[in-house]
Motif scaffolding. Structure first.
Motif, PDB file in Angstrom:
ATOM      1  N   ASP A  14       0.883  -1.162   0.000  1.00  0.00           N
ATOM      2  CA  ASP A  14       0.000   0.000   0.000  1.00  0.00           C
ATOM      3  C   ASP A  14       0.925   1.217   0.000  1.00  0.00           C
ATOM      4  O   ASP A  14       1.322   1.726   1.052  1.00  0.00           O
ATOM      5  CB  ASP A  14      -0.887  -0.035   1.239  1.00  0.00           C
ATOM      6  N   ASN A  27       0.157   4.349   2.045  1.00  0.00           N
ATOM      7  CA  ASN A  27       0.255   4.143   3.478  1.00  0.00           C
ATOM      8  C   ASN A  27       1.706   4.081   3.938  1.00  0.00           C
ATOM      9  O   ASN A  27       2.072   4.655   4.963  1.00  0.00           O
ATOM     10  CB  ASN A  27      -0.503   2.868   3.856  1.00  0.00           C
ATOM     11  N   SER A  86       3.730   6.971   6.234  1.00  0.00           N
ATOM     12  CA  SER A  86       4.162   6.577   7.580  1.00  0.00           C
ATOM     13  C   SER A  86       5.425   7.305   8.033  1.00  0.00           C
ATOM     14  O   SER A  86       5.816   7.204   9.194  1.00  0.00           O
ATOM     15  CB  SER A  86       4.385   5.066   7.647  1.00  0.00           C
ATOM     16  N   ASP A 127      -7.553   1.391  -1.783  1.00  0.00           N
ATOM     17  CA  ASP A 127      -7.954   0.275  -0.923  1.00  0.00           C
ATOM     18  C   ASP A 127      -8.712  -0.783  -1.716  1.00  0.00           C
ATOM     19  O   ASP A 127      -8.460  -1.983  -1.552  1.00  0.00           O
ATOM     20  CB  ASP A 127      -8.814   0.768   0.239  1.00  0.00           C
ATOM     21  N   THR A 157       0.354  -2.552   5.129  1.00  0.00           N
ATOM     22  CA  THR A 157      -0.511  -1.395   5.364  1.00  0.00           C
ATOM     23  C   THR A 157      -0.771  -1.259   6.854  1.00  0.00           C
ATOM     24  O   THR A 157      -0.747  -2.252   7.578  1.00  0.00           O
ATOM     25  CB  THR A 157      -1.852  -1.505   4.618  1.00  0.00           C
ATOM     26  N   ASP A 170      -3.556   0.651   7.621  1.00  0.00           N
ATOM     27  CA  ASP A 170      -4.949   1.087   7.531  1.00  0.00           C
ATOM     28  C   ASP A 170      -5.855   0.028   8.161  1.00  0.00           C
ATOM     29  O   ASP A 170      -6.001  -1.072   7.628  1.00  0.00           O
ATOM     30  CB  ASP A 170      -5.283   1.312   6.053  1.00  0.00           C
ATOM     31  N   PRO A 181       3.826  -0.808   7.950  1.00  0.00           N
ATOM     32  CA  PRO A 181       4.929  -0.221   7.199  1.00  0.00           C
ATOM     33  C   PRO A 181       6.296  -0.385   7.867  1.00  0.00           C
ATOM     34  O   PRO A 181       7.303  -0.485   7.182  1.00  0.00           O
ATOM     35  CB  PRO A 181       4.554   1.262   7.100  1.00  0.00           C
TER      36      PRO A 181
END
Length: 132
Positions: A12, A15, A19, A84, A103, A105, A122
């Motif tokens: 991702d 994401n 981070s 997503d 990810t 999320d 991450p």
């Protein structure tokens, strides 16, 4: 490091880039290019592993233009809409190996549970990249 059997790592990208508070928001395509370069270096040292990178929004332009990195070693998926949604459909379609999705999320993690993929944050990937 990923070892044993065929592995697929689905990243991702938004994401992972998000981070690190390194100013990525000022240049999303540039931040995505940096990540792609790092992932290419990682891909070169991993055996029996495929890295799939999901790019969405402005980051999709990271793969074109004069500054675009050579991403031939990676599988790049440009999300036509929701990143997503693309991550979920891409992960569900992988049938040839163990899948790890990177990810943080929470909502995406819940959506990925039915796919059977391993989900990691991450930090795991960033640690792998630092070793490259």
């Amino acid at each position: 490091m990923v070892t044993g059997g065929h592995q697929v790592i689905v990243v991702d990208a938004a994401n992972v880039v998000g981070s690190r508070p390194d100013g990525w928001w000022r240049d999303r395509p540039g931040a995505a290019r940096r990540l792609l370069r790092q992932l290419t270096a990682l891909q070169e040292r991993l055996e029996d592993t495929e890295i799939v990178v999901i790019l969405e929004g402005a980051a999709r332009s990271a793969t074109s233009g004069p500054d675009a990195p050579d991403t031939a070693a990676l599988r790049i998926v440009l999300a036509p809409g929701s990143g997503d949604d693309t991550i979920v459909t891409t992960t569900a379609a992988i049938t040839n190996g163990h899948v790890t999705v990177v990810t943080a999320d929470r909502g995406l993690r819940e959506r990925l549970e039915p796919t059977g993929a391993t989900i990691t944050g991450p930090r795991w990937l960033l640690d792998q990249l630092e070793q490259s």
